[in-house]
Write a protein that holds these residues in place. Structure first.
Motif, PDB file in Angstrom:
ATOM      1  N   ILE A 240       0.999  -1.124  -0.275  1.00 38.79           N
ATOM      2  CA  ILE A 240      -0.436   0.040  -0.135  1.00 38.79           C
ATOM      3  C   ILE A 240       0.734   1.430  -0.088  1.00 38.79           C
ATOM      4  O   ILE A 240       0.537   2.209  -0.838  1.00 38.79           O
ATOM      5  N   LYS A 241       2.188   1.335   0.377  1.00 38.63           N
ATOM      6  CA  LYS A 241       2.698   2.660   0.425  1.00 38.63           C
ATOM      7  C   LYS A 241       3.556   2.776  -0.705  1.00 38.63           C
ATOM      8  O   LYS A 241       3.590   3.795  -1.032  1.00 38.63           O
ATOM      9  N   ALA A 242       3.925   1.530  -0.848  1.00 37.22           N
ATOM     10  CA  ALA A 242       4.295   1.900  -2.803  1.00 37.22           C
ATOM     11  C   ALA A 242       3.522   2.439  -3.693  1.00 37.22           C
ATOM     12  O   ALA A 242       3.459   3.246  -4.265  1.00 37.22           O
ATOM     13  N   LYS A 243       2.129   1.583  -3.726  1.00 35.40           N
ATOM     14  CA  LYS A 243       1.146   2.511  -4.588  1.00 35.40           C
ATOM     15  C   LYS A 243       0.432   3.554  -4.233  1.00 35.40           C
ATOM     16  O   LYS A 243       0.756   4.336  -5.138  1.00 35.40           O
ATOM     17  N   LEU A 244       0.827   4.256  -2.791  1.00 37.84           N
ATOM     18  CA  LEU A 244       0.603   5.622  -2.448  1.00 37.84           C
ATOM     19  C   LEU A 244       1.950   6.529  -3.430  1.00 37.84           C
ATOM     20  O   LEU A 244       1.524   7.195  -4.030  1.00 37.84           O
ATOM     21  N   THR A 245       2.704   6.232  -2.971  1.00 30.71           N
ATOM     22  CA  THR A 245       3.899   6.709  -3.949  1.00 30.71           C
ATOM     23  C   THR A 245       4.084   6.748  -5.015  1.00 30.71           C
ATOM     24  O   THR A 245       4.136   8.170  -5.170  1.00 30.71           O
ATOM     25  N   THR A 246       3.018   5.404  -5.465  1.00 26.78           N
ATOM     26  CA  THR A 246       3.406   6.123  -6.772  1.00 26.78           C
ATOM     27  C   THR A 246       1.963   7.207  -7.703  1.00 26.78           C
ATOM     28  O   THR A 246       2.356   7.365  -8.518  1.00 26.78           O
ATOM     29  N   ALA A 247       1.045   6.694  -6.382  1.00 24.48           N
ATOM     30  CA  ALA A 247       0.123   7.973  -6.865  1.00 24.48           C
ATOM     31  C   ALA A 247       0.382   9.000  -6.996  1.00 24.48           C
ATOM     32  O   ALA A 247       0.137  10.682  -7.209  1.00 24.48           O
ATOM     33  N   THR A 248       1.785   9.957  -5.837  1.00 23.56           N
ATOM     34  CA  THR A 248       1.570  10.712  -5.660  1.00 23.56           C
ATOM     35  C   THR A 248       2.331  12.000  -6.995  1.00 23.56           C
ATOM     36  O   THR A 248       2.938  12.751  -7.483  1.00 23.56           O
ATOM     37  N   GLN A 249       2.655  11.239  -8.208  1.00 21.02           N
ATOM     38  CA  GLN A 249       3.279  11.152  -9.491  1.00 21.02           C
ATOM     39  C   GLN A 249       2.387  11.987 -10.096  1.00 21.02           C
ATOM     40  O   GLN A 249       1.538  11.403 -10.045  1.00 21.02           O
ATOM     41  N   ASP A 250       2.244  12.897 -10.679  1.00 27.05           N
ATOM     42  CA  ASP A 250       1.670  13.746 -11.311  1.00 27.05           C
ATOM     43  C   ASP A 250       1.381  12.575 -13.456  1.00 27.05           C
ATOM     44  O   ASP A 250       2.280  12.205 -13.337  1.00 27.05           O
ATOM     45  N   GLY A 251      -0.090  12.417 -13.684  1.00 24.62           N
ATOM     46  CA  GLY A 251      -0.267  12.244 -14.554  1.00 24.62           C
ATOM     47  C   GLY A 251      -0.785  10.409 -13.943  1.00 24.62           C
ATOM     48  O   GLY A 251      -0.856  10.273 -15.028  1.00 24.62           O
ATOM     49  N   VAL A 252      -0.546  10.216 -12.985  1.00 18.82           N
ATOM     50  CA  VAL A 252      -0.769   8.561 -12.855  1.00 18.82           C
ATOM     51  C   VAL A 252      -2.508   8.616 -12.260  1.00 18.82           C
ATOM     52  O   VAL A 252      -3.027   9.355 -12.130  1.00 18.82           O
ATOM     53  N   ASP A 253      -3.048   7.249 -12.812  1.00 16.86           N
ATOM     54  CA  ASP A 253      -4.344   7.337 -13.094  1.00 16.86           C
ATOM     55  C   ASP A 253      -4.528   7.221 -11.578  1.00 16.86           C
ATOM     56  O   ASP A 253      -4.539   5.542 -11.350  1.00 16.86           O
TER      57      ASP A 253
END
Length: 428
Positions: free
Chosen positions: A91-104
């Protein structure tokens, strides 16, 4: 004197043979049973000691079984926490990914939702023999976080028995609690569900005389712990028509005020200290006190008839529970996601600490199981020393007694034949 009425030699030989036969019977009993003390008549003291110790050893066997059940329960909880840690890392990794602009974020949330469901599944499945330490329900009010594991049996000098236990404190292990008012469950969130905001309630008081106005704020006898995302907020206004100032209590304030590192407020006195720190930080001319019964109150430092003090907008915010994370709302900013990341990281730290605690308990149970097993062997050896027959010695005795028996029969035969010699005296 020779007599045909009384044959002293035969009587002596018979007594000796009977004694030999009795010893042979005892010897054969020892050989057949393996015991030199088979019952109380053999040796009352040794038989009594051995009987008591056999009973204790049988109870020790039950203790060993209990340790096995306890070990399995701890192993189950540890395995589940270890798995939960891995899911939280995902979950931590997914949230980190979500901080990137342009990510769905919708697709990322789909993955997070599955991971959240997996956390609940892990907690619900972590049950052994009807015990589940990770998915609990404290709503009954009788739930006990301290789980005993029977670990030893002891007898004091007076003969009284006592049962020893290894107590597992599960208060920091639970992942979910069906009672949402419980702030200790790791994935439930923090101080949420407490309608009185843990000792802070709204209220107004006006001084009737030239004394300080005091407002009752409720009770905080049980204490609480604030996580990194938890806050308690309330507004305080001194005087009529004045602008209220917002007071915020968070983990950082608690730690700096009380000298702790985990945000724990132990009770009403500690809560009053934290409130005073919050009042000072906000520049409010008031002070908090706690009664011996745990009731909190807030008083103005200003005096005079008609002086008012008002507490309003009380709110306890537990932040976002891990099980409720949802990043699909367009209003959620990258800063909000970073706050969620901190919450997940805090949960990982708690799960890791819980798994570490269980690991230490696993080690202790293993050592106690080995000790109980060795102790049972030692007690069995001690019982054997008291009551077991030495088969080497008994076989040697048997050979000697068999020889004595044969000689006794021969002696009795000779003694009986002496009366026949008297007949020769009467022959012409």
């Amino acid at each position: 004197m020779t007599s045909i009425i009384t044959n002293v030699a035969a009587m002596t030989a018979l007594q000796t043979l009977q004694a030999t036969n009795k010893m042979m019977e005892e010897n054969q009993t020892r050989i057949s049973t393996g015991y030199r003390v088979a019952n109380a008549k053999d040796n009352a003291a040794y038989w009594s000691i051995a009987t008591t110790m056999r009973s204790d050893n049988q109870a020790m066997s039950a203790v060993k079984d209990s340790l096995g059940i306890g070990a399995a329960t701890v192993d189950t909880a540890y395995t589940a926490l270890d798995s939960a840690k891995d899911v939280l890392n995902e979950i931590k990794a997914k949230l980190t990914t979500a901080t990137q602009d342009g990510v769905d974020r919708t697709k990322v949330q789909d993955e997070i939702s599955q991971l959240q469901a997996q956390l609940k599944s892990i907690a619900d499945s972590a049950s052994f023999s009807g015990q589940n330490w990770l998915s609990i329900d404290t709503s009954s009010g009788t739930y006990n976080f301290h789980k005993p594991v029977v670990s030893n049996l002891s007898r004091d000098s007076s003969g009284a028995l006592s049962i020893g236990t290894i107590t597992v404190d599960t208060s920091k292990l639970a992942l979910f609690d069906a009672n949402t008012a419980n702030s200790s469950a790791i994935l439930n969130g923090g101080v949420g569900g407490n309608t009185s905001a843990n000792g802070v309630t709204d209220g107004t008081n006006t001084a009737a005389t030239a004394t300080a106005a005091t407002v009752s704020m409720g009770s905080a006898t049980t204490g609480l712990t604030l996580d990194v995302n938890d806050t308690i907020k309330f507004d305080v206004a001194i005087g009529t028509g004045t602008t209220a100032k917002v007071l915020t209590i968070d983990q950082a304030l608690v730690n700096s005020t009380l000298g702790v590192t985990d945000g724990k407020i132990a009770g009403a006195t500690a809560m009053a200290s934290v409130m005073n720190a919050a009042l000072t930080a906000a520049g409010v001319a008031a002070s908090a006190t706690a009664s011996t019964a745990g009731a909190l109150s807030l008083s103005t430092t200003a005096t005079g008839t008609g002086t008012t003090i008002t507490v309003s907008n009380t709110d306890a915010d537990a932040g976002t529970a891990i099980s409720e994370i949802d990043i699909t709302d367009p209003s959620i900013s990258s800063a909000d996601i970073k706050r969620l990341l901190n919450a997940v990281d805090n949960a990982i730290s708690k799960v890791t600490a819980g798994a570490s605690t269980l690991g230490a308990i696993q080690n202790r149970i293993d050592m106690q199981t080995t000790f109980v097993s060795n102790l049972m062997d030692t007690i069995s050896g001690g019982i054997g020393t008291l009551v077991d027959a030495d088969m080497t010695e008994e076989s040697t005795k048997l050979k000697a007694l068999q020889t004595q028996q044969q000689l006794g029969v021969q002696a009795l035969s000779i003694a009986n034949s002496s009366s026949e010699a008297v007949l020769q005296l009467f022959k012409g």
